[in-house]
Motif scaffolding. Sequence first.
Motif, short mmCIF file in Angstrom:
data_model
loop_
_atom_site.label_atom_id
_atom_site.label_comp_id
_atom_site.label_asym_id
_atom_site.label_seq_id
_atom_site.Cartn_x
_atom_site.Cartn_y
_atom_site.Cartn_z
N SER A 146 -21.89 14.63 -16.78
CA SER A 146 -22.61 14.26 -17.59
C SER A 146 -22.92 12.57 -17.94
CB SER A 146 -22.68 15.17 -18.79
OG SER A 146 -21.35 14.64 -19.50
N PHE A 147 -21.75 11.98 -17.85
CA PHE A 147 -21.70 10.68 -18.22
C PHE A 147 -22.28 9.79 -16.94
CE2 PHE A 147 -20.13 6.45 -16.92
CZ PHE A 147 -20.23 5.67 -18.05
N LEU A 148 -22.19 10.17 -15.54
CA LEU A 148 -22.89 9.62 -14.65
C LEU A 148 -24.54 9.98 -14.69
CD1 LEU A 148 -20.41 10.72 -11.56
CD2 LEU A 148 -20.72 8.39 -12.82
N TYR A 149 -24.82 11.17 -15.12
CA TYR A 149 -26.25 11.27 -15.40
C TYR A 149 -26.80 10.33 -16.63
CZ TYR A 149 -30.69 13.98 -16.77
OH TYR A 149 -31.95 14.09 -16.86
N GLY A 150 -25.99 10.37 -17.86
CA GLY A 150 -26.39 9.57 -18.80
C GLY A 150 -26.55 8.16 -18.35
N TRP A 151 -25.51 7.75 -17.81
CA TRP A 151 -25.42 6.50 -17.01
C TRP A 151 -26.70 6.04 -16.07
CZ3 TRP A 151 -22.81 1.89 -17.37
CH2 TRP A 151 -22.75 0.99 -16.09
N ALA A 152 -26.97 6.75 -15.28
CA ALA A 152 -28.14 6.61 -14.41
C ALA A 152 -29.56 6.51 -15.46
CB ALA A 152 -28.52 7.55 -13.44
N LYS A 153 -29.76 7.49 -16.28
CA LYS A 153 -30.90 7.60 -17.32
C LYS A 153 -30.80 6.05 -18.19
CE LYS A 153 -32.35 11.17 -19.04
NZ LYS A 153 -33.55 11.48 -18.62
N ALA A 154 -29.65 5.62 -18.68
CA ALA A 154 -29.69 4.60 -19.50
C ALA A 154 -29.90 3.47 -18.92
CB ALA A 154 -28.29 4.66 -20.17
N PHE A 172 -27.29 8.17 -27.66
CA PHE A 172 -26.72 8.83 -28.71
C PHE A 172 -25.71 9.81 -28.35
CE2 PHE A 172 -26.79 12.57 -31.42
CZ PHE A 172 -26.08 12.30 -32.76
N ALA A 173 -26.07 10.60 -27.34
CA ALA A 173 -25.11 11.76 -27.17
C ALA A 173 -23.98 11.09 -26.21
CB ALA A 173 -25.88 12.80 -26.07
N MET A 174 -24.18 10.05 -25.38
CA MET A 174 -23.04 9.41 -24.76
C MET A 174 -22.10 8.73 -25.88
SD MET A 174 -25.05 7.73 -21.52
CE MET A 174 -23.64 6.95 -20.92
N GLY A 175 -22.65 8.20 -26.64
CA GLY A 175 -21.96 7.58 -27.74
C GLY A 175 -20.86 8.62 -28.42
N GLU A 176 -21.69 9.94 -28.69
CA GLU A 176 -20.64 10.86 -29.38
C GLU A 176 -19.33 11.07 -28.29
OE1 GLU A 176 -22.96 14.00 -32.12
OE2 GLU A 176 -23.49 14.25 -30.35
N ASP A 177 -19.65 11.40 -27.01
CA ASP A 177 -18.75 11.66 -26.27
C ASP A 177 -17.60 10.84 -25.86
OD1 ASP A 177 -19.59 14.36 -26.20
OD2 ASP A 177 -20.53 14.20 -24.43
N TRP A 178 -17.73 9.43 -25.93
CA TRP A 178 -17.06 8.29 -25.53
C TRP A 178 -16.65 7.41 -26.39
CZ3 TRP A 178 -15.16 9.36 -20.84
CH2 TRP A 178 -15.63 10.17 -19.84
N HIS A 179 -15.51 7.12 -26.61
CA HIS A 179 -14.80 6.52 -27.76
C HIS A 179 -15.29 4.77 -27.53
CE1 HIS A 179 -11.71 3.97 -29.69
NE2 HIS A 179 -11.89 4.89 -30.74
N GLY A 180 -15.47 4.42 -26.13
CA GLY A 180 -15.94 3.22 -26.03
C GLY A 180 -17.47 2.81 -26.28
N LEU A 181 -18.17 3.94 -26.49
CA LEU A 181 -19.61 3.89 -26.56
C LEU A 181 -20.17 4.19 -28.07
CD1 LEU A 181 -20.76 5.13 -23.45
CD2 LEU A 181 -20.58 2.90 -23.79
N ARG A 182 -19.05 4.39 -29.13
CA ARG A 182 -19.27 5.06 -30.30
C ARG A 182 -20.31 4.40 -31.07
NH1 ARG A 182 -14.57 2.25 -30.25
NH2 ARG A 182 -14.08 0.83 -32.06
N LYS A 183 -20.68 3.11 -30.91
CA LYS A 183 -21.69 2.67 -31.96
C LYS A 183 -22.90 3.20 -31.60
CE LYS A 183 -19.76 -1.98 -32.58
NZ LYS A 183 -19.73 -3.49 -32.71
#
Length: 450
Positions: free
Chosen positions: A93-101, A310-321
């Motif tokens: 899901s991160f790789l998908y979110g990365w491509a979208k973002a 937002f969803a990526m920020g929920e899942d990953w500590h480095g993106l929490r902001k």
Amino acid sequence: MSVNNSGVTPQRLLSPLGAIAIIVGIVIGAGIFKTPSIVADITGDVGWALIIWVGGAIISLAGALCYAELATLYPHAGGDYHFLTKAYGKNVSFLYGWAKAMVINTGSIALLAFVFGDYMTKVIPLGPHSVICWAVLIVVVLTIINLVGIEASASIQTALTVLEVSGLIAIIVAGFGFFTSSLPAVENPPLFSSTPQFGMLGLAMVFVLLTFGGWNESAYISAELKGTTHTIVRVIVFSLFIISIIYLLVNIALINGLGLKQLANSKAASAELLGLAFGPIGEKLLGLFVSVAALTSINATMIVGARTNFAMGEDWHGLRKMAHWESSRGTPRFAYLVQGVISLALVGFGALQSDGFEAMVEFTAPVFWSFLFLVGISVFVLRVKDQKTRVFSVPLYPITPLIFCIASAYLAYSSFSYAHSKGAVLISLYVMLVGLAALLVLRLKKPLPH
């Protein structure tokens, strides 16, 4: 359950009407002004041209029903990003979110901003770099509007969608000659008088499905929609019904008003039809309609794109902001700011290297359709992994999700083939390789609790 940085989760502030406006607005873009000519040219037959559009509607509905099952089972602002997490884990899901973002959503925003700038420059020029100025201005303005709150952005979206649909209704009115007798008489060959090759029908379907693209973004608003759990199902189905009817009527109007041959040979069929029906003012109006369509798609893409962040920020500590959610406004503020900055950077890059920029955005299609295929497969995966009772189940399971999966796989294959023919398939690979590097960095950080 994921927790976000503010401890606040999305609230149900979005009305069904606002949700329909978002979905209709993100699907109906500039493509419907160009695709009918392409499909008419490829098929060379009125019957087959219309069949392709009906087929595109059916395949899109099959996919939407799959998303409806997943959205009612897992309502979340992360949409299909969240579905992929449930089915395959956070790495996929991160790789998908990365491509979208990084490219898919932000690249779409930037390209549509250029489309808007092209049309607005003809009306109000802003100096030697007018197109770029308009593109930057509209990204900034719409980002600010979305920061105000979901109710404000949904209101703007509703108004823009009404204007956009009004433009398509004008084309329908012109094509059927309701208020004018100035259209020349045209003769079309009988339906199904010729049959194109199967491969050509497949190519036509690719263009039609791309024109229907965007309905999958409906999943991103499932956690913010007012009403019962079934409301999202009704919103998705009703939105696609509206879109399908409009698309079919526009095609029939263009065929009726111009004739299949002229439609197939035209590079600006809608403008020609409006010009024949209403004179020079009709052609000028089309510019307004296209610019409104660009605005509508930009705003809708911003709404759903920020929710991926937002969803990526929920899942990953480095993106929490990015996981900070303002409940009073119904907005992921920092996620919007990140999206706005990336979009503006792509506008700047596109201004310097327009050809390379367009290629970068266009050739991420293989990545997008590959992940959409995985979402379709997740319907089967989650039926096995999660035995929870479904509030809504896909009708005609497993046939319906199979239709969607086959269509997505075909589009992924076609996109890879097209990118390879242009010598640009490596662009998709580079985007995902950078995403893999980012994933490795984030893996070194402590993950957020679930």
